[in-house]
Scaffold this active site. Structure first.
Site, mmCIF file in Angstrom:
data_model
loop_
_atom_site.group_PDB
_atom_site.id
_atom_site.type_symbol
_atom_site.label_atom_id
_atom_site.label_comp_id
_atom_site.label_asym_id
_atom_site.label_seq_id
_atom_site.Cartn_x
_atom_site.Cartn_y
_atom_site.Cartn_z
ATOM 1 N N HIS A 162 0.890 -1.234 0.096
ATOM 2 C CA HIS A 162 -0.025 -0.017 0.217
ATOM 3 C C HIS A 162 0.778 1.203 -0.021
ATOM 4 O O HIS A 162 0.743 2.128 -0.818
ATOM 5 C CB HIS A 162 -0.940 0.081 1.277
ATOM 6 C CG HIS A 162 -1.836 1.174 1.345
ATOM 7 N ND1 HIS A 162 -3.140 0.989 1.189
ATOM 8 C CD2 HIS A 162 -1.501 2.357 1.651
ATOM 9 C CE1 HIS A 162 -3.710 2.323 1.144
ATOM 10 N NE2 HIS A 162 -2.822 3.330 1.645
ATOM 11 N N GLU A 218 1.294 3.682 -3.468
ATOM 12 C CA GLU A 218 1.311 5.344 -3.443
ATOM 13 C C GLU A 218 2.386 6.038 -3.855
ATOM 14 O O GLU A 218 2.383 7.235 -4.564
ATOM 15 C CB GLU A 218 0.837 5.562 -2.091
ATOM 16 C CG GLU A 218 0.331 7.022 -1.967
ATOM 17 C CD GLU A 218 -0.876 7.471 -2.721
ATOM 18 O OE1 GLU A 218 -1.002 8.458 -3.213
ATOM 19 O OE2 GLU A 218 -1.824 6.432 -3.051
ATOM 20 N N LYS A 227 3.188 5.857 -7.648
ATOM 21 C CA LYS A 227 2.313 6.465 -8.099
ATOM 22 C C LYS A 227 2.499 7.979 -8.584
ATOM 23 O O LYS A 227 2.299 8.400 -9.456
ATOM 24 C CB LYS A 227 0.734 6.270 -7.830
ATOM 25 C CG LYS A 227 -0.068 5.099 -8.317
ATOM 26 C CD LYS A 227 -1.470 5.101 -7.810
ATOM 27 C CE LYS A 227 -1.856 5.387 -6.363
ATOM 28 N NZ LYS A 227 -3.166 5.636 -6.124
ATOM 29 N N ASN A 228 2.847 8.687 -7.372
ATOM 30 C CA ASN A 228 3.231 9.991 -7.118
ATOM 31 C C ASN A 228 4.353 10.260 -8.075
ATOM 32 O O ASN A 228 4.530 11.341 -8.756
ATOM 33 C CB ASN A 228 3.424 10.399 -5.692
ATOM 34 C CG ASN A 228 2.168 10.217 -4.811
ATOM 35 O OD1 ASN A 228 0.887 10.556 -5.359
ATOM 36 N ND2 ASN A 228 1.954 10.361 -3.583
#
Length: 425
Positions: free
Chosen positions: A250, A254, A257-258
């Site tokens: 998780h 994240e 992706k950023n």
């Protein structure tokens, strides 16, 4: 905006017996477990022992956060999404406390396991629903600094409580449900030998797939550092640690992706610089650094990156046709909570005009990886009523950031003192 300790909503949602039980269980502090205890419990505990522990511990954790929900601004409590969410929590509290005096017979244990899965399914959309409630408030009311600070403080605690309750439910159901996998090396969702590089690559691959859907390209990855270590026999093996792989996934998903969005939007579809990942394992910490050349973030914005509902991307629909790459504004705050849950951390260092480093810290030693849990008490209650600090520097924002840090340090000290007093009494 007015604050209230009114329990009007709970009075409608819970009967008198359940309200008394809520008061009773909220007087207890949650009992944090370490990864070592989760592992030992998974190896040695019976289903009856797990049942006897959880039928008290989960209501304690639920009641602590339910009491805190009612300290939120009255207007927020009346938002449609927050009313739905309170109903879910009330139903789950009633379901759990219905087992309070039951003996751990075979029939009871089967019913308890099914009930836990019902609770888990009921709470699937808690994160989005609470976020929607805050959006509803901001769209219908003006939100002052004091209210915003209280909401941010609460959301950290609310989402951390959710992470911990889901952890307990996962452990019990994966170990004891009728069709539980008895051949896996995992203890519930904890992998005693979680391969760090494998989780990195899984998170990167899935983030790259999403990035390519949006931009028709994605940067590549370079992993360096201690991807292999010597075992006790002196043989080189993949670096691993005892940890829940879904939590690490998780966090990394994240971050990737950023980094990918920033990299593509900074460089376009021409040759994209690599996303570099550095892995290190020491005596106390496993560290994972994700570095991009996505242009960086100005300092006045980095202060807000862990602020719920803040995003540098346009906000997508709350019910999108396909998974959004970014924009909801709770990806980073939630990822930091997952890291902090077992006393790790997530920090960002950004270099405006160049790129950003995100560093994930995880505990190497299982007995040091203790749950970090919110406690409902007089100290936490004061946070919803405390006034915004008065500026004592020429730049009020500087004063605010220092004030809130001082407040957090004082809060930690107060909670430790209160915990010691409870233990002594």
């Amino acid at each position: 905006m007015r604050f209230t300790s009114c329990v009007k909503n709970l009075n409608k949602l819970l009967d008198l017996k359940s309200l008394k039980l809520l008061d009773h269980y909220s007087q207890f502090n949650p009992s944090p477990l370490s990864i070592k205890q989760f592992i030992e419990f998974g190896h040695t505990a019976t289903e009856s022992e797990s049942f006897l522990f959880l039928r008290k511990e989960i209501p304690v954790r639920l009641s602590n956060i339910m009491k805190e929900i009612n300290l939120l601004p009255g207007n927020l409590l009346q938002m449609p999404s927050v009313l739905i969410l309170q109903d879910w929590y009330a139903k789950s509290f009633r379901d759990l406390t219905s087992f309070e005096n039951r003996e751990p017979t075979k029939e009871t244990l089967e019913e308890f396991c099914l009930m836990l899965k019902t609770v888990q399914a009921r709470h699937t959309n808690v994160v989005q629903t609470m976020a929607q409630g805050v959006l509803e408030l901001k769209e219908s009311h003006s939100v002052d600094n004091q209210t915003d600070m209280a909401i941010q403080y609460f959301l950290d605690r609310f989402y951390m409580s959710r992470i911990s309750i889901r952890m307990l439910i996962h452990q019990h159901t994966l170990l004891f449900e009728s069709d539980a996998d008895r051949d896996t090396r995992r203890i519930g969702i904890i992998d005693p030998s979680c391969k760090v590089k494998s989780v990195i690559m899984e998170a990167f691959t899935n983030a790259a797939f999403l990035c390519e859907e949006y931009y028709n390209c994605a940067p590549d990855i370079e992993i360096k550092g201690q991807t292999k270590v010597l075992n006790e026999k002196g043989k080189k093996v993949a670096l691993s640690l005892c940890y829940p792989p879904p939590h690490l996934y998780h966090i990394l998903f994240e971050l990737f992706k950023n980094s990918m969005r920033a990299t593509v939007e900074t460089h376009g579809i021409k040759e994209l610089p690599l996303i570099e990942v550095l892995v290190a394992k020491g005596e106390h910490d496993v560290s994972i650094r994700v570095s991009d050349q996505g242009g960086g973030i100005p300092r006045h914005i980095t202060d807000h990156l862990f602020h719920y509902l803040f995003s540098t991307a346009p906000r997508p629909s709350m019910t999108p046709a396909k998974a959004p790459l970014a924009g909801y504004g709770y990806g980073l705050p939630l990822s930091r909570l997952y890291a902090r849950y077992f006393h790790g951390d997530l920090i960002l260092n950004s270099y405006d005009g160049y790129g950003t480093d995100a560093v994930v810290y995880l505990k190497t030693l299982t007995h040091e990886a203790n749950e970090l849990l919110p406690v409902f008490n007089k100290t936490s209650t004061k946070q919803y009523k405390s006034a915004v600090p008065t500026a004592d520097w020429t730049d009020p924002s500087y004063s605010m950031s220092r004030g809130s840090n001082s407040l957090s340090n004082q809060l930690r000290a107060n909670i430790m003192d209160e915990g010691r007093r409870k233990a002594e009494s």
